[in-house]
Design an enzyme around this catalytic site. Sequence first.
Site, short mmCIF file in Angstrom:
data_model
loop_
_atom_site.label_atom_id
_atom_site.label_comp_id
_atom_site.label_asym_id
_atom_site.label_seq_id
_atom_site.Cartn_x
_atom_site.Cartn_y
_atom_site.Cartn_z
N ASP A 153 0.59 5.08 0.02
CA ASP A 153 -0.27 6.25 0.10
C ASP A 153 0.27 7.30 -0.88
OD1 ASP A 153 -2.33 5.58 1.91
OD2 ASP A 153 -0.89 5.69 3.55
N HIS A 162 0.85 -1.18 0.00
CA HIS A 162 0.00 0.00 0.00
C HIS A 162 0.90 1.24 0.00
CE1 HIS A 162 -3.63 2.25 0.61
NE2 HIS A 162 -3.13 2.86 1.67
N HIS A 214 -7.06 9.22 -0.62
CA HIS A 214 -7.70 9.09 0.70
C HIS A 214 -6.95 9.70 1.89
CE1 HIS A 214 -5.56 5.07 0.49
NE2 HIS A 214 -5.17 5.49 1.68
N ASP A 235 -7.93 0.81 2.08
CA ASP A 235 -7.72 1.81 3.12
C ASP A 235 -8.46 3.10 2.78
OD1 ASP A 235 -6.63 3.17 5.28
OD2 ASP A 235 -4.86 3.80 4.16
ZN ZN Z 1 -3.69 4.56 2.83
#
Ligand code: ZN
Length: 1137
Positions: free
Chosen positions: A288, A286, A614, A398
């Site tokens: 971000d 993941h 997000h 997420d």
């Molecule tokens: Zn995230």
Amino acid sequence: MSELKKHPYPQLNFEARPRHLGSIRGRLGQFVGGHFSSVNLSPLLFSHRLDDTEHVKLEVWSAPGRTKPTFDEAKRQKYRPAKKGEAFGPSWTNHWFKVALHIPKDWEGYERVQLEFDCSGEAMVYTTDGDPIHGLTGGWGTERRVEFIIPPTARKAGVAHYFIEASSNEMFGQNGMDPPDQNRYYWLNSCDLVVPNMEAWRLMWDFDHLHQLVDNLPDDCPMHMKAQWTANEIMNVFQTGDMESVKAARKTAEAILGEAWEDKVQKESESAEKQKGTLWGIGHCHIDTAWLWPFSVTQQKSARSWSTQCDLMDRYPEHRFSATQAQQFKWVEQLYPSLFARIKEKISEGTFQPVGATWVEMDCNMPSGEALVRQFLYGQKYYQSRFGITCKTFVLPDTFGYSSQLPQIARLAGCQNFFTQKLSWNNTNTFPNSTFNWVGLDSSQILTHMTPVDNYNSQCNLDDIRRAVTNHKNTEVTSQALLLFGNGDGGGGPTPPMLEKLRRIRATTKQHDVGGMLPPLKMGGSFEQFFDSVREETINGGKLPNWRGELYAEFHRGTYTSHGSIKKGNRKSEILMREAEFAATAASLADPSYKYPKDKIDSAWEDLLLCQFHDVLPGSGIAMIYEDAEEKYAGIQKYIRAVLEEAYSALYKNSHPLDAATKVPSNSRVFAINTLHNYPRQEVVTVPLTGAAGLRGSCAQVSGDGQKGYMLMDASDETVIGQPKGLYADVARVTVAESEPGVFVMTNESLVMKIEDGRIASIYDKAADKELLAHGQTAGMVIMEDNPNFWDAWDVDQFHLEKQTHLKFGNVRVLEGGPVRATIGASLRVGQSSMEVEISLDAVPASLKKDARSMIRFSAVVDWREKHKFLKFELPVDIQSDTATYDTQFGVVSRPTHRNTSWDAAKFEVCGHKFADYSEYGYGVAILNDCKYGYATEGNVMRLSLLRAPTQPDPETDMGSHAFSWAVYPHLGTFAESDVPQVSYAFNTPLHLRYTSSKTNELTASPLALSPPFRAPGTHNVFVETIKRGEDDADTGKTTVVLRAFEQFGGHAKTTLKIYDLDVTKASLVNLLEEEIEPLELLEVPDDRTGISGGGEETKAYGVKLSFRGFEVKTIKLTLASAKSKRSSGSDGWVKV
Ligand SMILES: [Zn+2]
């Protein structure tokens, strides 16, 4: 001779030999590291280590400021000698090391030689040709990965040269969740040439596996006891510094792992895709797209993480790696082309698996319906164009809540499956399913898996593996689960120790019956194979439970409000994109010389979609990312306003935008463009008079200072064009007065509003003889203490509602006295903050609907200086209903106003888009807004969330100036009988004011510009959201128009979409990727428009019959004969203005 025969059962026994006490278990912690690290396994882990200049030559060049040069630029620079222990920085800077390695000849016999480079931050290894080949993460966190294996060719040659780009940031930015230290320095802890003793490492992994079996299996499980016995035996067999004992210890471990288990696992790994198992291990990382670091760092993170995974795939044939977010692929494609080529190869082999379908992993609460569509459209188009694949699985582990329109949107974008995880963070209720059919607002369903492992970045420890069994909530139907393993959030992905752990788990479950304690592990699969297998097992979901409606996340509720300017940038950009696409489409059809600016539109959408990531749109990132986002929003406004202006200039010849900066000739006439295609309007508009004194005469009202005028703009017929209308024909004037000291009363035909003692004391509906406010309560501003327990920018806790102060307006005064607009000015001081509000009531109702009431508009300018305070507008109403209605993507969502159950009570702060409505039989009221997303309806009190002030991770969140508007709109009937959605669109989409100064005051315009070319008449509940040119028009040379409409109240609808002034040759129902689902019958219908001054000739129109179920989204693609309207050549229409 067998062991048994060697040791016959003796007659006598003099040994004490006790059963193991509990301390044996404690002993297992002594085998590696710790207090006994000089005598346990640790000293054996490395055979050699060199860092002298004879073997490791090191030079460095530091890129200036925060620049991020390419390899070619960096390579050309002048390097200076460097050495271990040097500091480099400050935060976010990049430093290029040139490393020359001389490998001793006598190291040739070792299994492996590696470079250990620990710069305490993140780094990327490049070949001297500029290929990025491996990412590194320094420091001592769990994500540490500092080794780079020297390839055999270099070992043979005895020399190896590399460039390493070291960046001054950790995997989680500079300071974890706290605001970044912008002056942080990093140290080059190691740059060593080392020989690892791989057999010792393998013993360490064996032992760790046994230790984990002891720690994670229950005491009464035979495997727990056996693993403990075996691990203890290993410690007995091991002798300090003795490699022979390492071999013997590894042999001992085979009691659990099986004889010659490594060969078996290796062999099986080579055809991993054939393996069977219920827990599917898929590598994941993941990243971000921005969070505790800016976008530019994410670009490096993507390249580091993914190059490392390509390397791991070469070493572990069972390894499959999945990555999401087309934006990150595009960055790698642009910035690291050789790595992109390597990834493309792995994708075609099926080992590197792009999943997710969307442009970024977006917030799913706040983006508009159309923006969610574009997340998929831009994501899938990218995957199709680069890799020839359409993702079937929507992956979004997420994000902070999931809109009830996602099932429909994802299905229409080619996805059948959905993977997520985040609801396991719910702080009130436990979500009851792991694998289920998620059924959306329109009844579309998507097969959904929320991994029982409860995370998306598993370290492959046995607690995670165990949860796949113990936490799986649907094992009566299916025991299959996904294990997403690898370092995540800051990137990184799987590491060799993780893959080693998984190999040992596989060996153990193959060898022993662990009584269902551990699931059989399957490697070599993909998301799609996992879901296919679940489909097979559950008869296409037929055996699975359903969950209907939104997946409300019971946490992070503050993200609907944190960072107000970002929310505003998002809403304003979404609205602007809608208008620009429509105008540019019409212009491209009306004017052959106008070229549809697809590139500009695409690039603006990509920026807008990026900012919906997000941790960007929710306001939960560091300050730096908001500087980037603000710049992107400013760019969208600049470039797309220019697109809109070019389109309007093409559509409305000799016309110009009317704004405060323009000098308007005295003979000019004003007109307005209404971009809401099916929605005639009549409203009061503000006209700047600073450069346009000549317009004063057309104004029904001029402000006290003469700077602006108010016109009643009439766009109530079927044209797009609105024109100023005189006041007294059918409109009663609005008045305002200070009826007694401190009491202000505003009145128009439908409403009376009273402000008394700084609060709104009454909103009275004259015709209905109804007081809107609850008896004894007042409306106005309220401020709450907002100190969440955790996650400052993210969370607002229920108790914030218990500590609130009603605020009073001061300095209340009349600013505008009518006749078309009355405005009361009011000031507010709270703490160090100040707020100026204009409260307005117009003479006209908010819409042309029969019996429509006016809206009361609030426009605020705030200088916000509070910390940990929550500012809201509060409206206690005399209405009672169990539910309130909130605007969401392509429809509305109902949520409880009571707090009966914990599921109801958890929804104390919810997300809504342009409005929230609270209605009972006969009457209702909506609160509209132009850039806010947080709402609550508690009992009879409605609240709109305006500003928060968290201090982590951005200590200055929301400090400074804000301007925003909201409105109170009362209406007759329930929400379903109201026109609240249309009024809220109008509130967010002001009429575009332009002027023409031609002699005749005739406006020359294409018919397409005068009358909407597409209409869905006779339907109150179908709204045409989007009109755009087809995605592939530039490639195919075809002229197509794509329309997207949806049903907005939740009932069925039938309509004939009418198309005027265009030569349509084909109509199709298409999916969101604009691929045909089915052809639609194209009917010829009479041109039944009234009030259109067109080209004068008799024209035919086309019709396409459409039927909708509640909240259904339909996309229609029209193919046109040519790229111009029927009447574009020499037959422009005109209107007299
Ligand atoms: Zn995230």
